[in-house]
Design a protein around this motif. Structure first.
Motif, mmCIF file in Angstrom:
data_model
loop_
_atom_site.group_PDB
_atom_site.id
_atom_site.type_symbol
_atom_site.label_atom_id
_atom_site.label_comp_id
_atom_site.label_asym_id
_atom_site.label_seq_id
_atom_site.Cartn_x
_atom_site.Cartn_y
_atom_site.Cartn_z
ATOM 1 N N GLU A 37 0.809 -1.223 0.000
ATOM 2 C CA GLU A 37 0.000 0.000 0.000
ATOM 3 C C GLU A 37 0.839 1.270 0.000
ATOM 4 O O GLU A 37 0.335 2.349 -0.322
ATOM 5 N N LEU A 38 2.105 1.155 0.345
ATOM 6 C CA LEU A 38 3.002 2.311 0.313
ATOM 7 C C LEU A 38 2.998 2.985 -1.057
ATOM 8 O O LEU A 38 3.145 4.206 -1.167
ATOM 9 N N LYS A 39 2.800 2.213 -2.112
ATOM 10 C CA LYS A 39 2.822 2.771 -3.467
ATOM 11 C C LYS A 39 1.750 3.837 -3.671
ATOM 12 O O LYS A 39 1.913 4.733 -4.507
ATOM 13 N N SER A 40 0.660 3.747 -2.928
ATOM 14 C CA SER A 40 -0.419 4.720 -3.099
ATOM 15 C C SER A 40 0.003 6.122 -2.676
ATOM 16 O O SER A 40 -0.622 7.111 -3.081
ATOM 17 N N GLN A 41 1.062 6.218 -1.868
ATOM 18 C CA GLN A 41 1.530 7.526 -1.410
ATOM 19 C C GLN A 41 2.141 8.352 -2.542
ATOM 20 O O GLN A 41 2.157 9.576 -2.476
ATOM 21 N N VAL A 42 2.644 7.673 -3.586
ATOM 22 C CA VAL A 42 3.381 8.388 -4.628
ATOM 23 C C VAL A 42 2.487 9.373 -5.356
ATOM 24 O O VAL A 42 2.848 10.540 -5.557
ATOM 25 N N GLY A 43 1.301 8.912 -5.758
ATOM 26 C CA GLY A 43 0.409 9.788 -6.510
ATOM 27 C C GLY A 43 -0.694 10.401 -5.679
ATOM 28 O O GLY A 43 -1.619 11.011 -6.222
ATOM 29 N N GLY A 44 -0.609 10.236 -4.360
ATOM 30 C CA GLY A 44 -1.608 10.824 -3.488
ATOM 31 C C GLY A 44 -2.955 10.118 -3.518
ATOM 32 O O GLY A 44 -3.986 10.707 -3.183
ATOM 33 N N GLN A 45 -2.968 8.837 -3.911
ATOM 34 C CA GLN A 45 -4.212 8.074 -3.908
ATOM 35 C C GLN A 45 -4.454 7.496 -2.515
ATOM 36 O O GLN A 45 -3.560 7.457 -1.674
ATOM 37 N N THR A 46 -5.665 7.028 -2.279
ATOM 38 C CA THR A 46 -5.982 6.412 -0.995
ATOM 39 C C THR A 46 -5.804 4.901 -1.065
ATOM 40 O O THR A 46 -5.777 4.311 -2.156
ATOM 41 N N ILE A 47 -5.698 4.272 0.088
ATOM 42 C CA ILE A 47 -5.636 2.819 0.128
ATOM 43 C C ILE A 47 -6.943 2.226 -0.381
ATOM 44 O O ILE A 47 -6.947 1.198 -1.077
ATOM 45 N N TRP A 48 -8.059 2.858 -0.086
ATOM 46 C CA TRP A 48 -9.344 2.372 -0.597
ATOM 47 C C TRP A 48 -9.319 2.342 -2.126
ATOM 48 O O TRP A 48 -9.768 1.373 -2.748
ATOM 49 N N TYR A 331 3.395 1.036 5.250
ATOM 50 C CA TYR A 331 2.707 2.239 4.779
ATOM 51 C C TYR A 331 3.088 3.402 5.697
ATOM 52 O O TYR A 331 3.155 3.256 6.909
ATOM 53 N N GLY A 332 3.338 4.548 5.123
ATOM 54 C CA GLY A 332 3.768 5.712 5.894
ATOM 55 C C GLY A 332 5.262 5.961 5.850
ATOM 56 O O GLY A 332 5.725 7.008 6.291
ATOM 57 N N THR A 333 6.033 5.008 5.316
ATOM 58 C CA THR A 333 7.472 5.205 5.156
ATOM 59 C C THR A 333 7.734 6.374 4.214
ATOM 60 O O THR A 333 7.048 6.532 3.196
ATOM 61 N N ALA A 334 8.701 7.205 4.545
ATOM 62 C CA ALA A 334 9.055 8.332 3.679
ATOM 63 C C ALA A 334 9.517 7.801 2.326
ATOM 64 O O ALA A 334 10.343 6.890 2.248
ATOM 65 N N LEU A 335 8.999 8.388 1.257
ATOM 66 C CA LEU A 335 9.334 7.910 -0.091
ATOM 67 C C LEU A 335 10.808 8.078 -0.405
ATOM 68 O O LEU A 335 11.370 7.325 -1.214
ATOM 69 N N SER A 336 11.457 9.035 0.227
ATOM 70 C CA SER A 336 12.890 9.229 0.002
ATOM 71 C C SER A 336 13.693 8.001 0.427
ATOM 72 O O SER A 336 14.769 7.730 -0.114
ATOM 73 N N PHE A 341 17.008 3.324 -1.406
ATOM 74 C CA PHE A 341 17.106 1.878 -1.629
ATOM 75 C C PHE A 341 17.424 1.592 -3.093
ATOM 76 O O PHE A 341 18.316 0.795 -3.409
ATOM 77 N N MET A 342 16.703 2.239 -3.990
ATOM 78 C CA MET A 342 16.931 2.014 -5.419
ATOM 79 C C MET A 342 18.271 2.599 -5.867
ATOM 80 O O MET A 342 18.959 2.025 -6.729
ATOM 81 N N GLU A 343 18.666 3.715 -5.299
ATOM 82 C CA GLU A 343 19.981 4.285 -5.625
ATOM 83 C C GLU A 343 21.092 3.322 -5.224
ATOM 84 O O GLU A 343 22.063 3.104 -5.983
#
Length: 349
Positions: A37-48, A331-336, A341-343
């Protein structure tokens, strides 16, 4: 929706996966942080939204990939989606993870009123099939996509309740098998429907963790259905499934080599060096950077150190390796943190 490849990458995820499978040169190891669900934070969508709106499900996957550049997209239905379709009391919120309310299966006599899902006709499952259709068109040429169908023991626990299910394994084993047959056949229907889009299958069965049910019950109640499902996934998709297992699974490793899986994702509780020695001769391994201690709460330096160490060991795996987290990043982890991690994956992979 448009796919954007990170400028730091020399290959698309599809090209990278194919090169690795063909034994050709590739730019880095595959990297698939478990984001849920963390992915939903990227575009500002909700978990619902992530569980109910096909268009937004696809947008969430594309937005997350365009930011992070990880090597695999993943959609549901997952354990919650299948349990929901079977009548479980799944509670969804806009900003909280799904959870189970009341147990819906009070008595096994009620099973006579249940039928396995027909994924193509079930409205709940069609939500994910519609998202799959969108992603197959815009993303599949660039990024491998997998559909998660969860795990039999976990879905069964969402219907019956974990405590009751574990008690029933001892007192009413034949009824547990009836329930697991219903669940497994429902998962198979979802697999077949997703196979139309060329997706692979992912599975995770946390309730089958031997620290919870013990190796004896794993052998009796979990392994036969997981074996059946991994074989069926390959039959209907032409691709081996991915499997994540939570916890310290050492006592059931002998069963993993018999599963028809592309790779086995391991909890961060597992010693990756031991996995290299005992598992990698038989199957590819994924893992296992700690998702909470390191990815969620660690510094950039700590993330880089953990990724570097996992990649160092992983590159010695005989059947291949995928850099990942040991479980889902909260969910709630800072996207940075995921950016770092990817860097690190690009630097050490």
């Amino acid at each position: 929706m448009k796919i954007c490849i990170n400028p730091a990458e020399k290959m698309t995820p599809v090209e990278r996966k194919q090169a690795i499978e063909d034994g050709k040169a590739y730019d880095r190891i595959r990297c698939i942080p478990a984001m849920g669900e963390l992915k939903s934070q990227v575009g500002g969508q909700t978990i619902w939204d992530m569980w109910h709106d096909p268009r937004k499900i696809a947008e969430i996957e594309v937005s997350a990939f365009n930011r992070f550049g990880h090597d695999q997209m993943m959609i549901g239905p997952n354990s919650y989606g299948i349990a929901d379709a079977l009548g479980a009391d799944v509670i969804y919120a806009e900003d909280k993870l799904p959870y189970i309310g009341k147990n819906c299966l009070k008595d096994y006599q009620e099973l006579s009123g249940y039928e396995p899902l027909d994924a193509k006709k079930d409205d709940r499952i069609k939500t994910f099939l519609n998202a799959a259709e969108i992603l197959a068109d815009c993303a599949a040429p660039y990024v491998p996509i997998t559909a998660s169908v969860g795990g039999p023991m976990t879905i069964a626990s969402y219907l019956r309740g974990v405590e009751y299910l574990l008690r029933d394994c001892k007192r009413e084993p034949e009824q547990v098998h009836r329930l697991l047959r219903l669940v497994t056949d429902s998962e198979k229907s979802c697999m077949k429907a997703m196979g139309k889009y060329g997706f692979s299958i992912a599975m995770a069965d946390p309730v089958a963790n031997p620290e919870l049910i013990g190796p004896k019950y794993y052998k009796e109640f979990a392994y036969p259905y997981m074996k059946e499902l991994t074989d069926y996934a390959y039959e209907v998709t032409g691709k081996k499934a991915n499997l994540h297992m939570c916890g310290r699974t050492y006592s059931i490793w002998k069963y993993f080599s018999q599963l028809n899986v592309q790779f086995l994702s391991l909890d961060n509780a597992i010693d990756l060096n031991r996995a290299k020695e005992e598992l990698s001769p038989y199957l590819a391994v994924a893992g296992n950077v700690p998702p909470v201690e390191v990815v969620m709460n660690g510094t950039k330096e700590e993330i880089f150190q953990s990724v570097q160490e996992c990649a160092r060991i992983g590159k010695q795996m005989e059947q291949g390796y995928v850099l990942s987290t040991g479980c889902e990043i909260p969910y709630g982890t800072a996207l940075s943190q995921i950016d770092w991690f990817m860097e690190a994956a690009r630097q050490y992979g």
